[in-house]
Design a protein around this motif. Structure first.
Motif, PDB file in Angstrom:
ATOM      1  N   ASP A 144       0.801  -1.217  -0.160  1.00  0.00           N
ATOM      2  CA  ASP A 144       0.116  -0.049  -0.870  1.00  0.00           C
ATOM      3  C   ASP A 144       1.004   1.777  -0.042  1.00  0.00           C
ATOM      4  O   ASP A 144       0.487   2.442  -0.203  1.00  0.00           O
ATOM      5  CB  ASP A 144      -0.917  -0.117   1.384  1.00  0.00           C
ATOM      6  N   ASP A 145       2.600   1.129   0.094  1.00  0.00           N
ATOM      7  CA  ASP A 145       3.510   2.369   0.551  1.00  0.00           C
ATOM      8  C   ASP A 145       3.421   2.509  -0.272  1.00  0.00           C
ATOM      9  O   ASP A 145       4.401   3.318  -0.939  1.00  0.00           O
ATOM     10  CB  ASP A 145       4.259   1.716   2.026  1.00  0.00           C
ATOM     11  N   VAL A 146       3.767   1.458  -1.101  1.00  0.00           N
ATOM     12  CA  VAL A 146       4.304   1.710  -2.916  1.00  0.00           C
ATOM     13  C   VAL A 146       4.011   2.040  -3.691  1.00  0.00           C
ATOM     14  O   VAL A 146       3.308   1.133  -4.134  1.00  0.00           O
ATOM     15  CB  VAL A 146       5.394   0.123  -2.905  1.00  0.00           C
ATOM     16  N   ALA A 147       3.459   2.990  -4.262  1.00  0.00           N
ATOM     17  CA  ALA A 147       2.621   3.086  -5.377  1.00  0.00           C
ATOM     18  C   ALA A 147       2.963   2.373  -6.652  1.00  0.00           C
ATOM     19  O   ALA A 147       1.845   2.248  -7.406  1.00  0.00           O
ATOM     20  CB  ALA A 147       3.443   4.804  -6.475  1.00  0.00           C
ATOM     21  N   SER A 148       4.446   2.073  -7.136  1.00  0.00           N
ATOM     22  CA  SER A 148       4.647   1.492  -8.585  1.00  0.00           C
ATOM     23  C   SER A 148       3.914  -0.077  -8.055  1.00  0.00           C
ATOM     24  O   SER A 148       4.320  -0.410  -9.124  1.00  0.00           O
ATOM     25  CB  SER A 148       5.582   1.200  -8.992  1.00  0.00           C
ATOM     26  N   ALA A 149       3.901  -0.170  -6.640  1.00  0.00           N
ATOM     27  CA  ALA A 149       3.153  -2.075  -6.709  1.00  0.00           C
ATOM     28  C   ALA A 149       1.744  -2.417  -6.709  1.00  0.00           C
ATOM     29  O   ALA A 149       1.135  -2.897  -6.499  1.00  0.00           O
ATOM     30  CB  ALA A 149       3.517  -2.276  -4.810  1.00  0.00           C
ATOM     31  N   LYS A 150       1.197  -1.187  -6.988  1.00  0.00           N
ATOM     32  CA  LYS A 150      -0.474  -1.072  -6.908  1.00  0.00           C
ATOM     33  C   LYS A 150      -0.822  -1.699  -8.079  1.00  0.00           C
ATOM     34  O   LYS A 150      -1.712  -2.796  -8.147  1.00  0.00           O
ATOM     35  CB  LYS A 150      -0.939   0.442  -6.834  1.00  0.00           C
ATOM     36  N   PRO A 151      -0.702  -1.645  -9.159  1.00  0.00           N
ATOM     37  CA  PRO A 151      -1.062  -2.625 -10.329  1.00  0.00           C
ATOM     38  C   PRO A 151      -0.830  -4.486  -9.904  1.00  0.00           C
ATOM     39  O   PRO A 151      -1.703  -4.292 -10.884  1.00  0.00           O
ATOM     40  CB  PRO A 151      -0.234  -1.836 -11.385  1.00  0.00           C
ATOM     41  N   ARG A 154       5.588 -13.207  -7.454  1.00  0.00           N
ATOM     42  CA  ARG A 154       7.942 -12.922  -7.426  1.00  0.00           C
ATOM     43  C   ARG A 154       7.188 -10.870  -8.167  1.00  0.00           C
ATOM     44  O   ARG A 154       8.647 -10.394  -7.583  1.00  0.00           O
ATOM     45  CB  ARG A 154       8.124 -13.335  -8.126  1.00  0.00           C
ATOM     46  N   ARG A 155       7.523 -10.849  -8.709  1.00  0.00           N
ATOM     47  CA  ARG A 155       7.390  -9.559  -9.327  1.00  0.00           C
ATOM     48  C   ARG A 155       6.965  -8.896  -8.618  1.00  0.00           C
ATOM     49  O   ARG A 155       7.655  -6.980  -8.314  1.00  0.00           O
ATOM     50  CB  ARG A 155       6.173  -9.635 -10.924  1.00  0.00           C
ATOM     51  N   LEU A 156       5.995  -8.568  -8.033  1.00  0.00           N
ATOM     52  CA  LEU A 156       5.308  -7.669  -6.713  1.00  0.00           C
ATOM     53  C   LEU A 156       6.602  -7.775  -5.447  1.00  0.00           C
ATOM     54  O   LEU A 156       7.333  -6.507  -5.507  1.00  0.00           O
ATOM     55  CB  LEU A 156       4.282  -8.165  -6.118  1.00  0.00           C
ATOM     56  N   ARG A 157       7.202  -9.432  -5.023  1.00  0.00           N
ATOM     57  CA  ARG A 157       8.211  -9.447  -4.333  1.00  0.00           C
ATOM     58  C   ARG A 157       9.446  -8.570  -4.923  1.00  0.00           C
ATOM     59  O   ARG A 157      10.078  -7.546  -3.416  1.00  0.00           O
ATOM     60  CB  ARG A 157       8.516 -10.200  -3.896  1.00  0.00           C
ATOM     61  N   VAL A 158       9.407  -7.919  -6.322  1.00  0.00           N
ATOM     62  CA  VAL A 158      11.127  -7.750  -6.742  1.00  0.00           C
ATOM     63  C   VAL A 158      10.578  -6.140  -6.614  1.00  0.00           C
ATOM     64  O   VAL A 158      11.418  -5.462  -6.486  1.00  0.00           O
ATOM     65  CB  VAL A 158      10.906  -8.170  -7.923  1.00  0.00           C
ATOM     66  N   GLU A 159       9.500  -5.729  -6.542  1.00  0.00           N
ATOM     67  CA  GLU A 159       8.662  -4.184  -6.760  1.00  0.00           C
ATOM     68  C   GLU A 159       9.413  -3.706  -5.272  1.00  0.00           C
ATOM     69  O   GLU A 159       9.505  -2.509  -5.792  1.00  0.00           O
ATOM     70  CB  GLU A 159       7.567  -3.992  -7.651  1.00  0.00           C
ATOM     71  N   LEU A 160       8.865  -4.703  -4.293  1.00  0.00           N
ATOM     72  CA  LEU A 160       8.929  -3.785  -2.846  1.00  0.00           C
ATOM     73  C   LEU A 160      10.865  -4.180  -2.016  1.00  0.00           C
ATOM     74  O   LEU A 160      10.701  -3.035  -1.748  1.00  0.00           O
ATOM     75  CB  LEU A 160       8.136  -4.927  -2.054  1.00  0.00           C
ATOM     76  N   ILE A 161      10.925  -4.523  -2.952  1.00  0.00           N
ATOM     77  CA  ILE A 161      12.498  -4.836  -2.625  1.00  0.00           C
ATOM     78  C   ILE A 161      13.233  -3.856  -2.950  1.00  0.00           C
ATOM     79  O   ILE A 161      14.198  -3.105  -2.524  1.00  0.00           O
ATOM     80  CB  ILE A 161      13.470  -5.517  -3.098  1.00  0.00           C
ATOM     81  N   ARG A 162      12.675  -3.360  -4.516  1.00  0.00           N
ATOM     82  CA  ARG A 162      13.842  -2.672  -5.545  1.00  0.00           C
ATOM     83  C   ARG A 162      12.898  -0.717  -4.621  1.00  0.00           C
ATOM     84  O   ARG A 162      14.125   0.051  -4.074  1.00  0.00           O
ATOM     85  CB  ARG A 162      12.890  -2.498  -7.274  1.00  0.00           C
ATOM     86  N   ALA A 163      11.810  -0.770  -4.990  1.00  0.00           N
ATOM     87  CA  ALA A 163      10.910   0.137  -3.536  1.00  0.00           C
ATOM     88  C   ALA A 163      11.697   0.123  -2.458  1.00  0.00           C
ATOM     89  O   ALA A 163      12.038   1.821  -1.752  1.00  0.00           O
ATOM     90  CB  ALA A 163       9.531   0.403  -3.767  1.00  0.00           C
ATOM     91  N   SER A 164      12.245  -0.682  -1.821  1.00  0.00           N
ATOM     92  CA  SER A 164      12.593  -0.676   0.347  1.00  0.00           C
ATOM     93  C   SER A 164      14.225  -0.253  -0.464  1.00  0.00           C
ATOM     94  O   SER A 164      14.738   0.754   0.402  1.00  0.00           O
ATOM     95  CB  SER A 164      13.191  -1.652   0.581  1.00  0.00           C
ATOM     96  N   GLY A 165      15.053  -0.249  -1.136  1.00  0.00           N
ATOM     97  CA  GLY A 165      16.768   0.143  -1.627  1.00  0.00           C
ATOM     98  C   GLY A 165      15.944   1.579  -1.760  1.00  0.00           C
ATOM     99  O   GLY A 165      17.412   2.364  -1.552  1.00  0.00           O
ATOM    100  N   GLN A 166      15.302   2.142  -2.357  1.00  0.00           N
ATOM    101  CA  GLN A 166      15.220   3.703  -2.627  1.00  0.00           C
ATOM    102  C   GLN A 166      14.637   4.548  -1.365  1.00  0.00           C
ATOM    103  O   GLN A 166      14.914   5.706  -2.109  1.00  0.00           O
ATOM    104  CB  GLN A 166      13.893   4.206  -4.010  1.00  0.00           C
TER     105      GLN A 166
END
Length: 86
Positions: A14-21, A65-77
Motif C-alpha cells: 500500500d505504501d509503494v505506488a508502483s506496486a498497486k497495479p 515474485r514480481r510484486l516482491r521484486v518491486e517491493l525490494i526495489r522500492a525498499s532500497g530507494q
C-alpha cells in the motif's frame, strides 16, 4: 550447509505506488486459481497435474515474485533515517 538468508524488511504494498497495479493483477490471478482449482477437483481431491490448474498457479507465483521484486526495489530507494546523535 547453505547460509541462512536474512529476512528482508519490506514495505507494505500500500505504501509503494508502483506496486498497486501488481497487487490488482495478483488479486485477478488468485480468482483464476480458485476457479481452476474447482474445475480440477475430482471426487473431492484437487488434481495438481491438471494443465489449467498448473498454469494458473504458475501465473500466480510469477505475479507474487514480481510484486516482491518491486517491493525490494522500492525498499532500497527509501532513505533510512540517520541514527540519533547523542
Amino acid at each position: 550447509m547453505p547460509k541462512k538468508i536474512a529476512k528482508k524488511d519490506l514495505p507494505s504494498p500500500d505504501d509503494v505506488a508502483s506496486a498497486k497495479p501488481l497487487v490488482e493483477k495478483l488479486e485477478k490471478r488468485r480468482t483464476t486459481v480458485a476457479a481452476a482449482r474447482t474445475a480440477a477437483t475430482k471426487d473431492g481431491v484437487v488434481v495438481k497435474h491438471d494443465p489449467k490448474y498448473r498454469t494458473a498457479r504458475k501465473k500466480l507465483k510469477r505475479a507474487q515474485r514480481r510484486l516482491r521484486v518491486e517491493l525490494i526495489r522500492a525498499s532500497g530507494q527509501v532513505k533510512k533515517a540517520p541514527p540519533p546523535a547523542e
